[in-house]
Design a protein around this motif. Sequence first.
Motif, PDB file in Angstrom:
ATOM      1  N   GLU A 175       0.920  -1.614   0.043  1.00  0.00           N
ATOM      2  CA  GLU A 175       0.050   0.131   0.233  1.00  0.00           C
ATOM      3  C   GLU A 175       1.158   1.216   0.323  1.00  0.00           C
ATOM      4  O   GLU A 175       1.710   1.428   0.845  1.00  0.00           O
ATOM      5  CB  GLU A 175      -1.055   0.446   1.239  1.00  0.00           C
ATOM      6  CG  GLU A 175      -1.739   1.493   1.203  1.00  0.00           C
ATOM      7  CD  GLU A 175      -3.132   0.966   2.404  1.00  0.00           C
ATOM      8  OE1 GLU A 175      -4.059   2.272   1.962  1.00  0.00           O
ATOM      9  OE2 GLU A 175      -2.890  -0.300   2.708  1.00  0.00           O
ATOM     10  N   LEU A 176       0.628   2.052  -1.257  1.00  0.00           N
ATOM     11  CA  LEU A 176       1.190   3.449  -0.676  1.00  0.00           C
ATOM     12  C   LEU A 176       0.652   4.222  -0.444  1.00  0.00           C
ATOM     13  O   LEU A 176      -0.595   4.400  -1.226  1.00  0.00           O
ATOM     14  CB  LEU A 176       1.787   3.832  -2.379  1.00  0.00           C
ATOM     15  CG  LEU A 176       2.798   3.338  -3.007  1.00  0.00           C
ATOM     16  CD1 LEU A 176       2.912   1.551  -3.344  1.00  0.00           C
ATOM     17  CD2 LEU A 176       3.508   4.002  -4.226  1.00  0.00           C
ATOM     18  N   THR A 212      -2.847   0.301  -4.256  1.00  0.00           N
ATOM     19  CA  THR A 212      -3.306  -0.690  -3.493  1.00  0.00           C
ATOM     20  C   THR A 212      -2.981  -1.824  -4.546  1.00  0.00           C
ATOM     21  O   THR A 212      -3.889  -2.483  -5.547  1.00  0.00           O
ATOM     22  CB  THR A 212      -5.093  -0.637  -2.610  1.00  0.00           C
ATOM     23  OG1 THR A 212      -4.394  -0.367  -1.758  1.00  0.00           O
ATOM     24  CG2 THR A 212      -4.529  -1.721  -1.230  1.00  0.00           C
ATOM     25  N   ALA A 213      -2.266  -2.743  -4.052  1.00  0.00           N
ATOM     26  CA  ALA A 213      -1.686  -4.282  -5.047  1.00  0.00           C
ATOM     27  C   ALA A 213      -2.072  -5.123  -3.889  1.00  0.00           C
ATOM     28  O   ALA A 213      -1.622  -5.791  -2.921  1.00  0.00           O
ATOM     29  CB  ALA A 213      -0.610  -4.428  -5.289  1.00  0.00           C
ATOM     30  N   GLN A 214      -3.357  -6.000  -3.345  1.00  0.00           N
ATOM     31  CA  GLN A 214      -3.601  -7.566  -2.924  1.00  0.00           C
ATOM     32  C   GLN A 214      -3.263  -8.731  -3.066  1.00  0.00           C
ATOM     33  O   GLN A 214      -2.683  -8.646  -4.341  1.00  0.00           O
ATOM     34  CB  GLN A 214      -5.334  -7.218  -3.419  1.00  0.00           C
ATOM     35  CG  GLN A 214      -6.035  -6.128  -3.094  1.00  0.00           C
ATOM     36  CD  GLN A 214      -7.650  -6.266  -3.215  1.00  0.00           C
ATOM     37  OE1 GLN A 214      -8.197  -7.292  -2.504  1.00  0.00           O
ATOM     38  NE2 GLN A 214      -8.082  -5.012  -3.908  1.00  0.00           N
ATOM     39  N   SER A 215      -2.566  -9.030  -1.977  1.00  0.00           N
ATOM     40  CA  SER A 215      -2.437 -10.370  -2.286  1.00  0.00           C
ATOM     41  C   SER A 215      -3.016 -11.329  -2.496  1.00  0.00           C
ATOM     42  O   SER A 215      -4.334 -11.230  -3.049  1.00  0.00           O
ATOM     43  CB  SER A 215      -1.867 -11.120  -0.975  1.00  0.00           C
ATOM     44  OG  SER A 215      -1.665 -12.699  -1.066  1.00  0.00           O
ATOM     45  N   GLY A 216      -2.351 -12.434  -3.812  1.00  0.00           N
ATOM     46  CA  GLY A 216      -3.167 -13.362  -4.995  1.00  0.00           C
ATOM     47  C   GLY A 216      -3.093 -12.220  -6.072  1.00  0.00           C
ATOM     48  O   GLY A 216      -4.495 -12.800  -6.874  1.00  0.00           O
ATOM     49  N   LEU A 251       0.697 -15.943  -7.891  1.00  0.00           N
ATOM     50  CA  LEU A 251       1.872 -14.798  -6.764  1.00  0.00           C
ATOM     51  C   LEU A 251       1.156 -13.640  -7.747  1.00  0.00           C
ATOM     52  O   LEU A 251       0.792 -13.017  -8.775  1.00  0.00           O
ATOM     53  CB  LEU A 251       3.025 -14.990  -8.283  1.00  0.00           C
ATOM     54  CG  LEU A 251       3.970 -14.410  -8.216  1.00  0.00           C
ATOM     55  CD1 LEU A 251       4.222 -14.538  -6.839  1.00  0.00           C
ATOM     56  CD2 LEU A 251       5.176 -14.602  -9.262  1.00  0.00           C
ATOM     57  N   SER A 252       1.115 -13.246  -6.516  1.00  0.00           N
ATOM     58  CA  SER A 252       0.499 -11.191  -7.161  1.00  0.00           C
ATOM     59  C   SER A 252       2.061 -10.218  -7.029  1.00  0.00           C
ATOM     60  O   SER A 252       2.556 -10.742  -7.653  1.00  0.00           O
ATOM     61  CB  SER A 252       0.496 -10.845  -5.229  1.00  0.00           C
ATOM     62  OG  SER A 252       0.672 -11.526  -4.379  1.00  0.00           O
ATOM     63  N   MET A 253       1.089  -9.819  -8.227  1.00  0.00           N
ATOM     64  CA  MET A 253       2.053  -9.018  -9.017  1.00  0.00           C
ATOM     65  C   MET A 253       1.867  -7.226  -9.443  1.00  0.00           C
ATOM     66  O   MET A 253       0.698  -7.118  -9.383  1.00  0.00           O
ATOM     67  CB  MET A 253       1.668  -9.379 -10.464  1.00  0.00           C
ATOM     68  CG  MET A 253       3.180 -10.953 -11.357  1.00  0.00           C
ATOM     69  SD  MET A 253       2.600 -11.849 -12.597  1.00  0.00           S
ATOM     70  CE  MET A 253       0.957 -12.620 -12.284  1.00  0.00           C
ATOM     71  N   VAL A 254       2.946  -6.689  -9.558  1.00  0.00           N
ATOM     72  CA  VAL A 254       2.410  -5.017 -10.200  1.00  0.00           C
ATOM     73  C   VAL A 254       3.135  -5.073 -10.845  1.00  0.00           C
ATOM     74  O   VAL A 254       3.907  -5.409 -11.637  1.00  0.00           O
ATOM     75  CB  VAL A 254       2.823  -4.382  -9.100  1.00  0.00           C
ATOM     76  CG1 VAL A 254       3.235  -2.762  -9.330  1.00  0.00           C
ATOM     77  CG2 VAL A 254       2.314  -5.273  -7.738  1.00  0.00           C
ATOM     78  N   LEU A 255       2.396  -4.474 -12.066  1.00  0.00           N
ATOM     79  CA  LEU A 255       2.586  -4.461 -13.188  1.00  0.00           C
ATOM     80  C   LEU A 255       2.640  -3.243 -14.090  1.00  0.00           C
ATOM     81  O   LEU A 255       1.129  -2.731 -14.002  1.00  0.00           O
ATOM     82  CB  LEU A 255       2.272  -5.302 -14.200  1.00  0.00           C
ATOM     83  CG  LEU A 255       2.277  -5.108 -15.961  1.00  0.00           C
ATOM     84  CD1 LEU A 255       3.412  -5.770 -16.286  1.00  0.00           C
ATOM     85  CD2 LEU A 255       1.159  -5.984 -16.790  1.00  0.00           C
ATOM     86  N   VAL A 256       3.986  -3.001 -14.250  1.00  0.00           N
ATOM     87  CA  VAL A 256       4.034  -1.109 -15.651  1.00  0.00           C
ATOM     88  C   VAL A 256       3.977  -2.004 -17.456  1.00  0.00           C
ATOM     89  O   VAL A 256       4.899  -2.662 -17.501  1.00  0.00           O
ATOM     90  CB  VAL A 256       4.805  -0.581 -15.095  1.00  0.00           C
ATOM     91  CG1 VAL A 256       4.547   0.868 -15.968  1.00  0.00           C
ATOM     92  CG2 VAL A 256       4.138   0.184 -13.917  1.00  0.00           C
ATOM     93  N   GLU A 257       3.033  -1.283 -17.915  1.00  0.00           N
ATOM     94  CA  GLU A 257       3.329  -1.446 -19.103  1.00  0.00           C
ATOM     95  C   GLU A 257       2.050  -0.672 -20.135  1.00  0.00           C
ATOM     96  O   GLU A 257       1.380   0.123 -19.699  1.00  0.00           O
ATOM     97  CB  GLU A 257       2.772  -3.025 -19.345  1.00  0.00           C
ATOM     98  CG  GLU A 257       2.721  -3.800 -20.450  1.00  0.00           C
ATOM     99  CD  GLU A 257       3.438  -3.667 -21.459  1.00  0.00           C
ATOM    100  OE1 GLU A 257       3.807  -3.447 -22.234  1.00  0.00           O
ATOM    101  OE2 GLU A 257       4.234  -4.166 -20.626  1.00  0.00           O
TER     102      GLU A 257
END
Length: 230
Positions: free
Chosen positions: A3-4, A23-27, A181-187
């Motif tokens: 969380e930012l 906010t990036a959530q688990s899973g 797998l939890s992921m944060v993606l910039v694209e």
Amino acid sequence: MLELNAVNSGYGETQVLYGMNVTAQSGRVLAILGRNGAGKSTTLKTIMGLLPTKSGTITFDGAPIAKRPFDIAKSGIAYVPETRDIFPSLSVRENLEIASKRFGDGAWTIERVIDLFPRLGERLDNGGMQLSGGEQQMLAIARALLMNPRLLVLDEPTEGLAPIIVKLIHDKLQDLRREGLSMVLVEQNFGFATSLADDVVVVGKGQVVWSGSADEIRADHETQHKWLGV
């Protein structure tokens, strides 16, 4: 999970992020979308401790995130930078062994990442500088997985790649998504990002200007046109 909250960050005296809330959530997979210069990569670099947080907070699993990149990596966040940053003078095997020896004893092993990317198995004794762009991206992702992360952070994983390699990277990330797998993606590739993501935030001028699901952003043509140029 991550969380930012009201994060301000930038490069020296140049501020890029203005009260960033993410906010990036688990899973789940979170895609961060936006035009060039919107602050997407700056957000990832701030998460990874490569840029200082001027104000605001970043938490991981409810605790303040570490300050140093190495400590952030040890906490369970693996980063695949836009520049890939493999070691060009080392072989593929050596690039993998560095991560495996430092972060081993987990589900991801050298054998398993080679099963995921068989091409790397064919190139184990080749130097990093001898790899194609697609092979370098495979190696960068494989090296990150060897850290056995709880969160995988990827910055522009398809940039400069041929369509056939883009599809391969997409399929492999989709496999990881199915495994939870939890992921944060910039694209920049809208279709690539929204086909992988569960959640989406759109960034403009260093702030979140839209958030919702991947289905919602695909249906919101006004936001696509205004903030993404799609």
